[in-house]
Enzyme design. Sequence first.
Site, PDB file in Angstrom:
ATOM      1  N   GLU A  52       0.811  -1.224   0.000  1.00 19.04           N
ATOM      2  CA  GLU A  52       0.000   0.000   0.000  1.00 19.04           C
ATOM      3  C   GLU A  52       0.844   1.273   0.000  1.00 19.04           C
ATOM      4  O   GLU A  52       0.399   2.318  -0.483  1.00 19.04           O
ATOM      5  CB  GLU A  52      -0.965   0.017   1.181  1.00 19.04           C
ATOM      6  CG  GLU A  52      -2.132  -0.951   1.039  1.00 19.04           C
ATOM      7  CD  GLU A  52      -1.826  -2.339   1.568  1.00 19.04           C
ATOM      8  OE1 GLU A  52      -0.644  -2.629   1.865  1.00 19.04           O
ATOM      9  OE2 GLU A  52      -2.766  -3.157   1.684  1.00 19.04           O
ATOM     10  N   PHE A 114     -11.258  -7.371  13.765  1.00 17.57           N
ATOM     11  CA  PHE A 114     -10.192  -7.816  12.875  1.00 17.57           C
ATOM     12  C   PHE A 114      -9.872  -6.716  11.856  1.00 17.57           C
ATOM     13  O   PHE A 114     -10.771  -6.164  11.236  1.00 17.57           O
ATOM     14  CB  PHE A 114     -10.621  -9.099  12.153  1.00 17.57           C
ATOM     15  CG  PHE A 114      -9.606  -9.578  11.151  1.00 17.57           C
ATOM     16  CD1 PHE A 114      -8.357 -10.017  11.569  1.00 17.57           C
ATOM     17  CD2 PHE A 114      -9.890  -9.572   9.796  1.00 17.57           C
ATOM     18  CE1 PHE A 114      -7.411 -10.451  10.642  1.00 17.57           C
ATOM     19  CE2 PHE A 114      -8.947 -10.006   8.864  1.00 17.57           C
ATOM     20  CZ  PHE A 114      -7.703 -10.449   9.294  1.00 17.57           C
ATOM     21  N   GLN A 115      -8.608  -6.434  11.701  1.00 19.05           N
ATOM     22  CA  GLN A 115      -8.112  -5.388  10.787  1.00 19.05           C
ATOM     23  C   GLN A 115      -8.724  -4.018  11.087  1.00 19.05           C
ATOM     24  O   GLN A 115      -8.982  -3.234  10.178  1.00 19.05           O
ATOM     25  CB  GLN A 115      -8.324  -5.787   9.317  1.00 19.05           C
ATOM     26  CG  GLN A 115      -7.428  -6.955   8.918  1.00 19.05           C
ATOM     27  CD  GLN A 115      -7.336  -7.189   7.427  1.00 19.05           C
ATOM     28  OE1 GLN A 115      -8.256  -6.907   6.679  1.00 19.05           O
ATOM     29  NE2 GLN A 115      -6.199  -7.720   6.987  1.00 19.05           N
ATOM     30  N   LYS A 164     -17.349  -0.757   6.054  1.00 20.41           N
ATOM     31  CA  LYS A 164     -17.826  -1.733   5.079  1.00 20.41           C
ATOM     32  C   LYS A 164     -19.345  -1.704   4.931  1.00 20.41           C
ATOM     33  O   LYS A 164     -19.869  -1.795   3.819  1.00 20.41           O
ATOM     34  CB  LYS A 164     -17.361  -3.133   5.486  1.00 20.41           C
ATOM     35  CG  LYS A 164     -17.651  -4.183   4.436  1.00 20.41           C
ATOM     36  CD  LYS A 164     -16.948  -5.491   4.714  1.00 20.41           C
ATOM     37  CE  LYS A 164     -17.180  -6.465   3.539  1.00 20.41           C
ATOM     38  NZ  LYS A 164     -16.488  -7.739   3.757  1.00 20.41           N
ATOM     39  N   MET A 480      24.492   8.691   2.040  1.00 24.43           N
ATOM     40  CA  MET A 480      24.377   9.940   2.787  1.00 24.43           C
ATOM     41  C   MET A 480      24.643   9.702   4.276  1.00 24.43           C
ATOM     42  O   MET A 480      25.259  10.537   4.941  1.00 24.43           O
ATOM     43  CB  MET A 480      22.996  10.564   2.575  1.00 24.43           C
ATOM     44  CG  MET A 480      22.885  11.992   3.089  1.00 24.43           C
ATOM     45  SD  MET A 480      24.082  13.104   2.301  1.00 24.43           S
ATOM     46  CE  MET A 480      23.123  13.691   0.909  1.00 24.43           C
TER      47      MET A 480
END
Lengths: 567, 155
Positions: A52, A114-115, A164, A480
């Site tokens: 993502e 969940f999630q 949802k 760097m």
Amino acid sequence: MSVELTGAEITIRCLQEEGVECIFGYPGGAVLFIYDELFKQDKVRHILVRHEQAAVHAADGYSRSSNKIGVALVTSGPGVTNAVTGIATAYMDSIPLVIISGQVPTNAIGLDAFQEVDTVGITRPCVKHNFLVSDINELAVTMKKAFYIASTGRPGPVLVDIPKDVTQQKAVFDYPDKLSMRSYNPVVKGNAKQIKKAADLILSAKRPVVYTGGGVILSDAAKLLTELTKMLNYPCTNTLMGLGGFPATDKQFIGMLGMHGTYEANMAMQYCDVLIAVGARFDDRVIGNPKHFSNENRKIIHIDIDPSSISKRVKVDIPIVGNVPDVLKELIRLLKNVEGGPDQNALREWWNQIDLWRARDCLKYDRASSIIKPQMVVEKLYEVTKGDAFITSDVGQHQMWAAQFYKFDKPRRWINSGGLGTMGFGMPAAMGVQLANPKAKVACVTGEASIQMCIQELSTCKQYKLPLKIVNLNNRYMGMVRQWQEFFHGNRYSESYMDALPDFIKLAESYGHVGMKIEQPEDIESALKEAFKLKDRLVFLDFITDQTENVFPMVPGGKGLSEMILV
Amino acid sequence: MENEAGALSRVAGLFSARGYNIESLSVAPTEDPTLSRMTLVTTGSDEVIEQVTKQLNKLIEVVKVIDLIDGNHIERELMLVKIKAVGADRDEIKRLVDIFRGSIIDVTDRSYTIELTGTSSKLDAFLDNIESSAVLETVRTGASGIGRGDWVLRV
């Protein structure tokens, strides 16, 4: 009776209404209904990434290179947390994005489902605004607000969190044409009196500098800025975010300024008497120590759309809050109508001084080296692409060399994570650039450390046949970090060595791409030419470069602009 | 600001993220139920206050920000305080409450619960006059402020 649509349908319809052609995302439980609706239509193209973070970076690159709003779609929980780095990257660089995230059903919110994560809470400090849509009847207007807020005023990412169950519920779809929000009214026109004062001050300058940042790029003001600067024959410097705002090949361009800016740009910035700051924010990497900067007397005009950027780190004399192009237009109009112009004798003297600084040749490096110098790779990249490519970068030494040695004549061609400094940005951003500009040459200048942070996107590039050219400046160090350790930590290279590197050639080939390893300076040009001839293939060019090369000039942290370490 | 879920946390989050100081904060809906009014007391140099104001204005849900210090204004804070009150102290405390124009709103044979309204410094002054071991519990609302005279904050 109007037809009712589901929340998922409404979401997609909103994207269509906004003219969104391409979104980047990754499916999951909470967004399954939205993905189902995506499947049933063909106006909005979905690009499936492999992580993502890359979805948001790709949407970001898409936006930066096209001035369209980038859109990403992610699921709840880990989908969102993975996206946070991308969102924060866009926020720091003021990139207009709309991120749609799934959320657990409203009746499960707060129950550690969940999630489930508190998406609005987690993203709050790194978005311009965010919404949780808990009522289906608010969905369309919320989407409208998201696009409006993201793209107006000082742009930025806006997140819309959709539970949802809201994607399943039904409502009449009514997409508003216009919005008015009593609490959000970005300023557009600058104050006329202030602009007049600025015009007078500009003409009185004896040692002027025009200093421009990302605001000029984002507001599509490069042409106006160039017109103004050419009209006055004043020197112009760009920040890292502002490159391309003024043509780099023009003789009035004195290079990038800041921590790794040119000697002439930093000296001119320090010793000018009138500073015209346009769409820039005087950040720590640009002016170094603000106290040291204030030691010299100069008058500052600051044009910016965000009032909070004005007098934040440096006190300015003439603040002008407004949309950069509108203000520049008005300034140009005023200056054209004035008789006489700036003091030409003083200006000539000032240019003579700048030319003396230029003669210091601060970007010189060993061109005869038998080991590949990274600077030379970027110079050859510039030559081979005739300066006409889109260049993305990751973060580190390679980023600075790309900024210093690729001469950007046009805006929106240089795409990098300036504010947040996100390693892993380059390749996914380049995917977005390529999708927004299908026929353009797109190269990602990166290093062997950065590229591994989103290397999985080689798979996305395979799926969508994105012919990126990955220019990997491989010095087997986090360059760097190594440079700072050499300068400030007694050569103790703590954990900055990249041991156990993959064979990038085989890795690229395993994804069906072309890999090339280049070890000799004389092969740089031919390899690049060959790579760009392979128009429809991704080519991974692994340049084995000098391990000890450093980026110069350098203004050490806490030091002033004129206290550069020079090569 | 808009009377919406999460608006308060945006303000609080802004202050913690940017290292600004919140002395007190009080917020409730107004006569227009879609709007909330917040009084926030903070400290800082002029530059910091300027940034605080600008940053607050940037929050999408903030409709208008005014610095009450810029004009004549009135501020009040409400305090409820429970004080140990036995023996001779009971009269003494009662007198003190009268002097500060507070009222005793609950009484037991061992304590008074006192309601006191005023500027924050008046409430401090009241507490300074009570022996600290006698103060059993204090609840303060933080300051609420409004401009003096006919001037009205409109959105």
